[in-house]
Write a protein that holds these residues in place. Sequence first.
Motif, PDB file in Angstrom:
ATOM      1  N   HIS A   1      -6.347  -1.265  -8.051  1.00 57.60           N
ATOM      2  CA  HIS A   1      -5.026  -1.815  -8.336  1.00 57.60           C
ATOM      3  C   HIS A   1      -5.135  -3.298  -8.662  1.00 57.60           C
ATOM      4  CE1 HIS A   1      -0.779  -2.793  -7.904  1.00 57.60           C
ATOM      5  NE2 HIS A   1      -1.113  -3.730  -7.037  1.00 57.60           N
TER       6      HIS A   1
ATOM      7  N   TRP B   1       1.852   5.222  -2.885  1.00 60.96           N
ATOM      8  CA  TRP B   1       0.551   5.100  -3.544  1.00 60.96           C
ATOM      9  C   TRP B   1       0.098   6.459  -4.061  1.00 60.96           C
ATOM     10  CZ3 TRP B   1      -1.649   0.265  -3.822  1.00 60.96           C
ATOM     11  CH2 TRP B   1      -2.910   0.186  -4.422  1.00 60.96           C
ATOM     12  N   SER B   2      -0.592   6.443  -5.186  1.00 61.01           N
ATOM     13  CA  SER B   2      -1.199   7.667  -5.705  1.00 61.01           C
ATOM     14  C   SER B   2      -2.493   7.301  -6.420  1.00 61.01           C
ATOM     15  CB  SER B   2      -0.249   8.391  -6.668  1.00 61.01           C
ATOM     16  OG  SER B   2       0.060   7.581  -7.788  1.00 61.01           O
TER      17      SER B   2
ATOM     18  N   VAL C   1      -6.721   3.195  -7.681  1.00 63.66           N
ATOM     19  CA  VAL C   1      -5.573   3.844  -8.323  1.00 63.66           C
ATOM     20  C   VAL C   1      -6.006   4.915  -9.324  1.00 63.66           C
ATOM     21  CG1 VAL C   1      -3.994   1.910  -8.017  1.00 63.66           C
ATOM     22  CG2 VAL C   1      -5.415   2.019 -10.079  1.00 63.66           C
TER      23      VAL C   1
ATOM     24  N   SER D   1      -8.577  -0.342  -2.858  1.00 63.10           N
ATOM     25  CA  SER D   1      -7.222  -0.038  -3.349  1.00 63.10           C
ATOM     26  C   SER D   1      -7.289   0.722  -4.671  1.00 63.10           C
ATOM     27  CB  SER D   1      -6.426  -1.340  -3.498  1.00 63.10           C
ATOM     28  OG  SER D   1      -6.366  -2.057  -2.279  1.00 63.10           O
TER      29      SER D   1
ATOM     30  N   PRO E   1       0.778  -1.237   0.000  1.00 59.60           N
ATOM     31  CA  PRO E   1       0.000   0.000   0.000  1.00 59.60           C
ATOM     32  C   PRO E   1       0.809   1.287   0.000  1.00 59.60           C
ATOM     33  CG  PRO E   1       0.057  -0.927   2.191  1.00 59.60           C
ATOM     34  CD  PRO E   1       0.790  -1.898   1.316  1.00 59.60           C
TER      35      PRO E   1
END
Length: 309
Positions: free
Chosen positions: A169, A99-100, A234, A232, A96
Amino acid sequence: MLIRPPSDILPSEITAPDIYRERRRFIAQAGSLALAAALPASHAHAATGSLGPLAASPLSTAEERTSRKAITTYNNFYELGTDKSDPAENTHRLKPAPWSVRVEGLVNKPRTFGIDELLKLAPLEERIYRMRCVEGWSMVIPWVGIPLASLLRQVDPQGSAKYVEFVSHYDKATMTRGVLDWPYTEGLRLDEARNPLTILAVGLYGEVLPVQNGAPVRLVVPWKYGFKGAKSIVAIRLVEKQPITAWMKAGPSEYGFYSNVNPEVDHPRWSQATERRIGEFSKRKTLMYNGYAEQVASLYSGMDLRRFF
């Protein structure tokens, strides 16, 4: 068969509230040392067990919270496995940090947000929400997050933007293959995304969001079935046409775009009229819009809820 029938967790299997509350700090610290090393310095405090001062939300339910143990060990997160216990056992498959999140599409100010930037968009709030799974089980989860509307204001949606698509993700080298057409995608109408109930969650129980619950940032839409909560994340895309989501691709007759909690519209393979709250023996009546009708029913005024399910 795309989803296995639900298996129930007995109350005897859930740590009693007085025990798990005393153990929370120890569990959080022991389980997050590796994450703390990887996180940016300004976010590292979250990995040690605290997300700092939290504003209490008037939108929270007063119902008893589901135990942290149940919330973090009984999960649907198919990228980490299809059994309920798989995600907690396979957290090593998702890193994790760093992250962006890209926000793109029909926006005047496309932007990529780091986790630290997301945390600064609005004060972190604890939102205690009912959560209902399409399989028939439910929880009450104390999320920590920010309104999604706060992020959308930063990117200035264009007039032609009608929907918001979320992309999760996916790493085919480490995550589950098959089952769905990866990466996992979900979507909301723009007015649903802007509703005050809709949040981007970064934690639960006042602590950094565990991997198995969708770290480091996930969508929470409490009046919809749980699979709408993309984990998660993205990328967030604003689009003109209704996106085709992962479960719509997999089972269009079973998983519609709206997926509002509706006890009057059955899933083709089971009733939605009742639910079993994790930690309880008996079933309870499922509430329309999961009990959030006062806040969201007007969004669907005049719609045929059997057609737009």
